[in-house]
Scaffold this active site. Structure first.
Site, PDB file in Angstrom:
ATOM      1  N   SER A 176       0.871  -1.191   0.000  1.00 10.51           N
ATOM      2  CA  SER A 176       0.000   0.000   0.000  1.00 10.51           C
ATOM      3  C   SER A 176       0.898   1.228   0.000  1.00 10.51           C
ATOM      4  O   SER A 176       2.080   1.136   0.396  1.00 10.51           O
ATOM      5  CB  SER A 176      -0.842  -0.003   1.276  1.00 10.51           C
ATOM      6  OG  SER A 176      -1.527   1.232   1.436  1.00 10.51           O
ATOM      7  N   TYR A 180      -2.941  -1.071  10.356  1.00  9.93           N
ATOM      8  CA  TYR A 180      -2.779  -1.217   8.893  1.00  9.93           C
ATOM      9  C   TYR A 180      -1.425  -0.672   8.439  1.00  9.93           C
ATOM     10  O   TYR A 180      -0.701  -1.320   7.684  1.00  9.93           O
ATOM     11  CB  TYR A 180      -3.922  -0.457   8.205  1.00  9.93           C
ATOM     12  CG  TYR A 180      -4.019  -0.674   6.711  1.00  9.93           C
ATOM     13  CD1 TYR A 180      -4.745  -1.739   6.190  1.00  9.93           C
ATOM     14  CD2 TYR A 180      -3.419   0.209   5.814  1.00  9.93           C
ATOM     15  CE1 TYR A 180      -4.855  -1.931   4.824  1.00  9.93           C
ATOM     16  CE2 TYR A 180      -3.521   0.024   4.448  1.00  9.93           C
ATOM     17  CZ  TYR A 180      -4.242  -1.045   3.958  1.00  9.93           C
ATOM     18  OH  TYR A 180      -4.351  -1.226   2.595  1.00  9.93           O
TER      19      TYR A 180
HETATM   20  P1  NAD Z   1     -11.431  -6.369  -0.526  1.00  7.96           P
HETATM   21  O1  NAD Z   1     -12.132  -6.222   0.781  1.00  7.96           O
HETATM   22  O2  NAD Z   1     -12.170  -6.112  -1.790  1.00  7.96           O
HETATM   23  O3  NAD Z   1     -10.752  -7.813  -0.632  1.00  7.96           O
HETATM   24  C1  NAD Z   1     -10.111  -8.426   0.459  1.00  7.96           C
HETATM   25  C2  NAD Z   1      -9.968  -9.907   0.192  1.00  7.96           C
HETATM   26  O4  NAD Z   1      -9.324 -10.514   1.323  1.00  7.96           O
HETATM   27  C3  NAD Z   1     -11.317 -10.624   0.035  1.00  7.96           C
HETATM   28  O5  NAD Z   1     -11.212 -11.629  -0.951  1.00  7.96           O
HETATM   29  C4  NAD Z   1     -11.526 -11.255   1.418  1.00  7.96           C
HETATM   30  O6  NAD Z   1     -12.382 -12.405   1.393  1.00  7.96           O
HETATM   31  C5  NAD Z   1     -10.093 -11.625   1.743  1.00  7.96           C
HETATM   32  N1  NAD Z   1      -9.900 -11.889   3.164  1.00  7.96           N
HETATM   33  C6  NAD Z   1     -10.183 -11.085   4.233  1.00  7.96           C
HETATM   34  N2  NAD Z   1      -9.906 -11.731   5.375  1.00  7.96           N
HETATM   35  C7  NAD Z   1      -9.432 -12.960   5.034  1.00  7.96           C
HETATM   36  C8  NAD Z   1      -8.975 -14.075   5.775  1.00  7.96           C
HETATM   37  N3  NAD Z   1      -8.942 -14.089   7.115  1.00  7.96           N
HETATM   38  N4  NAD Z   1      -8.581 -15.165   5.087  1.00  7.96           N
HETATM   39  C9  NAD Z   1      -8.612 -15.198   3.731  1.00  7.96           C
HETATM   40  N5  NAD Z   1      -9.035 -14.164   2.986  1.00  7.96           N
HETATM   41  C10 NAD Z   1      -9.440 -13.054   3.633  1.00  7.96           C
HETATM   42  O7  NAD Z   1     -10.166  -5.391  -0.397  1.00  7.96           O
HETATM   43  P2  NAD Z   1      -9.107  -4.827  -1.479  1.00  7.96           P
HETATM   44  O8  NAD Z   1      -9.210  -3.363  -1.438  1.00  7.96           O
HETATM   45  O9  NAD Z   1      -9.202  -5.533  -2.764  1.00  7.96           O
HETATM   46  O10 NAD Z   1      -7.755  -5.195  -0.725  1.00  7.96           O
HETATM   47  C11 NAD Z   1      -6.830  -6.163  -1.195  1.00  7.96           C
HETATM   48  C12 NAD Z   1      -5.443  -5.795  -0.726  1.00  7.96           C
HETATM   49  O11 NAD Z   1      -5.056  -4.559  -1.319  1.00  7.96           O
HETATM   50  C13 NAD Z   1      -5.328  -5.606   0.796  1.00  7.96           C
HETATM   51  O12 NAD Z   1      -4.103  -6.156   1.257  1.00  7.96           O
HETATM   52  C14 NAD Z   1      -5.313  -4.108   0.943  1.00  7.96           C
HETATM   53  O13 NAD Z   1      -4.649  -3.694   2.106  1.00  7.96           O
HETATM   54  C15 NAD Z   1      -4.565  -3.706  -0.315  1.00  7.96           C
HETATM   55  N6  NAD Z   1      -4.757  -2.321  -0.694  1.00  7.96           N
HETATM   56  C16 NAD Z   1      -6.010  -1.851  -0.971  1.00  7.96           C
HETATM   57  C17 NAD Z   1      -6.150  -0.516  -1.323  1.00  7.96           C
HETATM   58  C18 NAD Z   1      -7.494   0.071  -1.652  1.00  7.96           C
HETATM   59  O14 NAD Z   1      -7.581   1.301  -1.734  1.00  7.96           O
HETATM   60  N7  NAD Z   1      -8.531  -0.704  -1.864  1.00  7.96           N
HETATM   61  C19 NAD Z   1      -5.037   0.322  -1.373  1.00  7.96           C
HETATM   62  C20 NAD Z   1      -3.792  -0.188  -1.069  1.00  7.96           C
HETATM   63  C21 NAD Z   1      -3.658  -1.515  -0.737  1.00  7.96           C
END
Ligand code: NAD
Length: 260
Positions: free
Chosen positions: A142, A155
């Site tokens: 991130s 986080y």
């Molecule tokens: P999202 O909520 O759409 O997806 C999260 C995924 O993680 C889902 O498939 C969920 O089922 C899975 N998950 C959650 N807890 C779990 C567990 N205990 N075991 C197995 N799977 C689990 O979120 P996203 O935004 O797509 O985030 C994905 C990654 O990207 C994360 O690591 C997040 O920190 C990172 N990220 C997101 C953003 C953003 O703005 N959305 C920015 C930077 C980084």
């Protein structure tokens, strides 16, 4: 580009992970999906990837808070595909609250899912990758792996750790054909971001619309969300044949956020 390769993508039933899984499959990789959600919807995603991309797509519901689930998931992928070439550590959750009110169980869950699960997947996949002299490990970190924001203690701590782990993994894999890099997205409009808007509004005393404009998009000079597809395309490049000399790197894809 990735025909004959196989990939495990944690947290790939939604958002960025699902986008990465689709892009890897579209480029010919067999994939193992992981994450929570409605069983029928997950099966539809899995079957449609096989149908549309002509690859093998499996699903393993390992809980990323459970090291034994994680080890078993990597073992299943190695047994089913014969190997794991590409590992994308993506599963993640968020909680927004001042430190003094931050629930201990939320701290523990975020460290387990966002950070420790990467250690467990890498630990399980590394021996096979090293033995075969090929591996591509991608940490979905991130912008918060590089800079902080208030009210996101767990986080930001986890994501800084994810980048540190990527660097160590890069050094240990360097002579064995195994790379490890971190992708550092800014705000991407996924359920993870949508869910934190009400809590951020509460923590900052703002309306939800003010949070979108004055906190989220204000962080990014482009004033736009980063797209899932752009993050996925970067992951495909880092998983591909021309990235062998890129390792231990942090790739910002954040609309200019951390350039400020
Ligand atoms: P999202 O909520 O759409 O997806 C999260 C995924 O993680 C889902 O498939 C969920 O089922 C899975 N998950 C959650 N807890 C779990 C567990 N205990 N075991 C197995 N799977 C689990 O979120 P996203 O935004 O797509 O985030 C994905 C990654 O990207 C994360 O690591 C997040 O920190 C990172 N990220 C997101 C953003 C953003 O703005 N959305 C920015 C930077 C980084």
């Amino acid at each position: 580009m990735l025909k004959g390769k196989s990939a495990v993508i944690t947290g790939s039933t939604s958002g960025i992970g699902l986008g990465v899984a689709k892009a890897l499959a579209a480029n010919g990789a067999d994939i193992m999906l992981n994450g929570f959600g409605d069983a029928e919807e997950i099966e539809e995603i899995r079957a449609s990837l096989e149908r549309d991309c002509g690859v093998r797509a499996l699903y393993n519901g390992a809980d990323m808070t459970k090291p034994d689930h994680i080890t078993a998931m990597i073992a299943e992928a190695e047994e089913s595909f014969g190997k794991v070439d590409i590992l994308v550590n993506n599963a993640g959750i968020q909680h927004v609250s001042p430190i003094e009110d931050f629930p201990i169980e939320k701290w523990n869950a975020i460290i387990a899912i966002n950070l420790s699960s990467s250690f467990h997947t890498i630990r399980a996949a590394f021996p096979g990758m090293k033995a075969r002299k090929f591996g591509r490990i991608i940490q979905i970190a991130s912008a918060h792996a590089l800079v902080a924001s208030p009210f996101k203690s767990a986080y930001v701590a986890a994501k800084h750790g994810v980048l540190g782990l990527a660097k160590v993994t890069a050094l240990e894999g360097a002579e064995h054909g195994v790379t490890c890099n971190a992708i550092c997205p800014g705000y991407v409009k996924t359920p993870l971001v949508e869910k934190q808007i009400p809590d951020t509004a509460k923590a900052r005393g703002m309306t939800e619309e003010e949070v979108v404009q004055k906190v989220i998009l204000a962080a990014q000079p482009t004033k736009k969300f980063v797209s899932v597809e752009d993050v996925a395309a970067l992951a495909v490049f880092l998983a591909g044949p021309n990235s062998g000399s890129i390792t231990g790197a942090a790739y910002q894809i954040d609309g200019g956020w951390v350039a400020q």
